[in-house]
Design an enzyme around this catalytic site. Sequence first.
Site, PDB file in Angstrom:
ATOM      1  N   CYS A 160      31.584  37.394  50.533  1.00  8.27           N
ATOM      2  CA  CYS A 160      32.031  37.399  49.134  1.00  8.27           C
ATOM      3  C   CYS A 160      33.148  36.394  48.890  1.00  8.27           C
ATOM      4  CB  CYS A 160      32.484  38.797  48.734  1.00  8.27           C
ATOM      5  SG  CYS A 160      31.230  40.039  49.033  1.00  8.27           S
TER       6      CYS A 160
ATOM      7  N   HIS B   1      30.273  40.427  39.868  1.00 10.00           N
ATOM      8  CA  HIS B   1      30.562  39.887  41.196  1.00 10.00           C
ATOM      9  C   HIS B   1      29.316  39.220  41.814  1.00 10.00           C
ATOM     10  CE1 HIS B   1      32.244  39.343  45.074  1.00 10.00           C
ATOM     11  NE2 HIS B   1      32.010  40.525  45.603  1.00 10.00           N
TER      12      HIS B   1
HETATM   13  N1  COA Z   1      29.957  49.515  37.036  1.00 11.09           N
HETATM   14  C1  COA Z   1      29.656  49.995  35.803  1.00 11.09           C
HETATM   15  N2  COA Z   1      28.396  50.200  35.392  1.00 11.09           N
HETATM   16  C2  COA Z   1      27.410  49.892  36.225  1.00 11.09           C
HETATM   17  C3  COA Z   1      27.630  49.383  37.515  1.00 11.09           C
HETATM   18  C4  COA Z   1      28.964  49.193  37.899  1.00 11.09           C
HETATM   19  N3  COA Z   1      29.234  48.734  39.101  1.00 11.09           N
HETATM   20  N4  COA Z   1      26.468  49.164  38.107  1.00 11.09           N
HETATM   21  C5  COA Z   1      25.516  49.523  37.240  1.00 11.09           C
HETATM   22  N5  COA Z   1      26.083  49.967  36.102  1.00 11.09           N
HETATM   23  C6  COA Z   1      25.410  50.530  34.948  1.00 11.09           C
HETATM   24  C7  COA Z   1      24.318  49.602  34.436  1.00 11.09           C
HETATM   25  O1  COA Z   1      24.785  48.786  33.381  1.00 11.09           O
HETATM   26  C8  COA Z   1      23.285  50.594  33.936  1.00 11.09           C
HETATM   27  O2  COA Z   1      23.692  51.065  32.658  1.00 11.09           O
HETATM   28  P1  COA Z   1      22.589  51.359  31.521  1.00 11.09           P
HETATM   29  O3  COA Z   1      21.688  52.423  32.105  1.00 11.09           O
HETATM   30  O4  COA Z   1      23.416  51.797  30.358  1.00 11.09           O
HETATM   31  O5  COA Z   1      21.882  50.056  31.320  1.00 11.09           O
HETATM   32  C9  COA Z   1      23.414  51.758  34.914  1.00 11.09           C
HETATM   33  O6  COA Z   1      24.752  51.702  35.413  1.00 11.09           O
HETATM   34  C10 COA Z   1      22.426  51.718  36.054  1.00 11.09           C
HETATM   35  O7  COA Z   1      22.390  50.370  36.520  1.00 11.09           O
HETATM   36  P2  COA Z   1      21.637  49.918  37.802  1.00 11.09           P
HETATM   37  O8  COA Z   1      21.625  48.417  37.837  1.00 11.09           O
HETATM   38  O9  COA Z   1      20.336  50.658  37.894  1.00 11.09           O
HETATM   39  O10 COA Z   1      22.634  50.421  38.917  1.00 11.09           O
HETATM   40  P3  COA Z   1      22.268  50.726  40.360  1.00 11.09           P
HETATM   41  O11 COA Z   1      22.268  52.213  40.540  1.00 11.09           O
HETATM   42  O12 COA Z   1      21.046  49.972  40.733  1.00 11.09           O
HETATM   43  O13 COA Z   1      23.502  50.126  41.177  1.00 11.09           O
HETATM   44  C11 COA Z   1      25.588  50.331  42.339  1.00 11.09           C
HETATM   45  C12 COA Z   1      24.786  50.679  41.082  1.00 11.09           C
HETATM   46  C13 COA Z   1      27.012  50.826  42.200  1.00 11.09           C
HETATM   47  C14 COA Z   1      24.934  50.996  43.546  1.00 11.09           C
HETATM   48  C15 COA Z   1      25.560  48.789  42.528  1.00 11.09           C
HETATM   49  O14 COA Z   1      26.116  48.202  41.397  1.00 11.09           O
HETATM   50  C16 COA Z   1      26.325  48.355  43.762  1.00 11.09           C
HETATM   51  O15 COA Z   1      25.835  48.453  44.889  1.00 11.09           O
HETATM   52  N6  COA Z   1      27.524  47.795  43.606  1.00 11.09           N
HETATM   53  C17 COA Z   1      28.291  47.275  44.726  1.00 11.09           C
HETATM   54  C18 COA Z   1      27.881  45.849  45.023  1.00 11.09           C
HETATM   55  C19 COA Z   1      28.584  45.326  46.249  1.00 11.09           C
HETATM   56  O16 COA Z   1      28.702  45.999  47.260  1.00 11.09           O
HETATM   57  N7  COA Z   1      29.043  44.073  46.185  1.00 11.09           N
HETATM   58  C20 COA Z   1      29.766  43.443  47.253  1.00 11.09           C
HETATM   59  C21 COA Z   1      31.183  43.850  47.216  1.00 11.09           C
HETATM   60  S1  COA Z   1      32.302  42.727  48.067  1.00 11.09           S
END
Ligand code: COA
Length: 389
Positions: A85, A336
């Site tokens: 990252c 991100h």
């Molecule tokens: N913060 C706020 N809202 C979020 C979000 C987040 N991180 N991620 C998704 N959403 C919202 C979406 O907008 C969507 O809203 P909607 O239904 O109103 O459209 C809903 O939540 C579901 O989105 P989706 O894309 O299906 O989420 P997901 O369940 O597939 O993924 C996480 C959610 C948290 C698991 C994913 O964002 C994740 O893994 N994040 C971490 C990424 C990471 O590790 N990056 C490297 C870090 S250094």
Amino acid sequence: MKKVAIIGVGNSKFGIRQDVNLAELTFESVKPAFEDAGVIGKDIDLLVLGSVGSGGWYEEMLPAVIAAEYCGLTGAGLLRCEAACASGSAAVFTAYSAIVSGNTDLALVIGLEKMREIDTSTTMELIGRAGYYLWEFHNFGMTFPAYYALYATSHMALYGTTEEDLARVAVKNHKYGAMNPLAQFQREITIDDVLSSPVVSWPLKLYDCSPITDGSSAIILASEEKVKELGIDTPIWISGIGSSSDTANLSKRLNYVGLRSSVIASQRAYKASGIEPGQVEVASVHDCFTIAEIMAYEDLGLCRKGDGAKLIQDGQTEIGGKIPINLDGGLKAKGHPIGATGVSMMYELTKQLREEVEKTRQAPLNNYIALAHNVGGTGHYCFVTVLRR
Ligand code: COA
């Protein structure tokens, strides 16, 4: 050593970008960066691109070559950097070093990631490898939110940090994200929204996590001679960069309440730029999860170890506080796209130092000193960059 300035910046809209392909997404940030600096592709000696994705998130294996061709740079020196990252910051460091050493006078740095072409569980699996795959992924089934959840529970146990404190970081960053037209999430949230969102890896919930994002960011770096030749009126100088790393295997870490690589990288950056932490007036820190921002306050020396939660409780990291942080929404709300994030921090801080961001999210400045803190993995890599106007 030669001096190096940022003379042009551009940033794509962050979010789910299925409307563009990889080259088009890149051009969306490169075009404004060219216009900002008053240069074109064939003026550039060197292109350094930060991206993790090839072989995983998107189809191209040679993204730097694709970017160079599409943006009119064929013939320039080309490199791609990977530091998880922190790939964007690694690219900045590489181009900076080429200019400092006198090898190059004008370089383009691009940060790029297109993560939404595959589903969340595949992404989770890929990012879960950002540690020691052999030991952690197979034996313990670790995912990336789970790595940071270990740090969160440890910080809570040792310093009394609460789930509400973590939520405060998300609320602040969504507040500023709502003011940033480039952000993935442009809506405010409340502490209750965070606390009632689905648990991802306790104590981290959906709103404690940064999202999965497509995006690109571009900056143009120039030597002092080039700054003069081009007649740039507000160069933003890179005053120092510090970098560090830590063990692949989390079981070999000293503790789970901070990132040793952040401490060391920041000390190196402060030394290289001749400043103290208290002189920084605006910062972008790596808030991939809310706990990461609280640990960053402490690791960067912005408060004492264990006092990070107090800093956010007292509003000290908002505009009007001691040190406003993540005024673009941070990774949490701006999004991100992992290879783009480090370059996007430079975009934001250059705009802050030039006083060109939306008035409601402009940090008050006297000495015009900014800091970017970009972590790769769980502190496996870290880059801290100090900028001055
Ligand atoms: N913060 C706020 N809202 C979020 C979000 C987040 N991180 N991620 C998704 N959403 C919202 C979406 O907008 C969507 O809203 P909607 O239904 O109103 O459209 C809903 O939540 C579901 O989105 P989706 O894309 O299906 O989420 P997901 O369940 O597939 O993924 C996480 C959610 C948290 C698991 C994913 O964002 C994740 O893994 N994040 C971490 C990424 C990471 O590790 N990056 C490297 C870090 S250094």
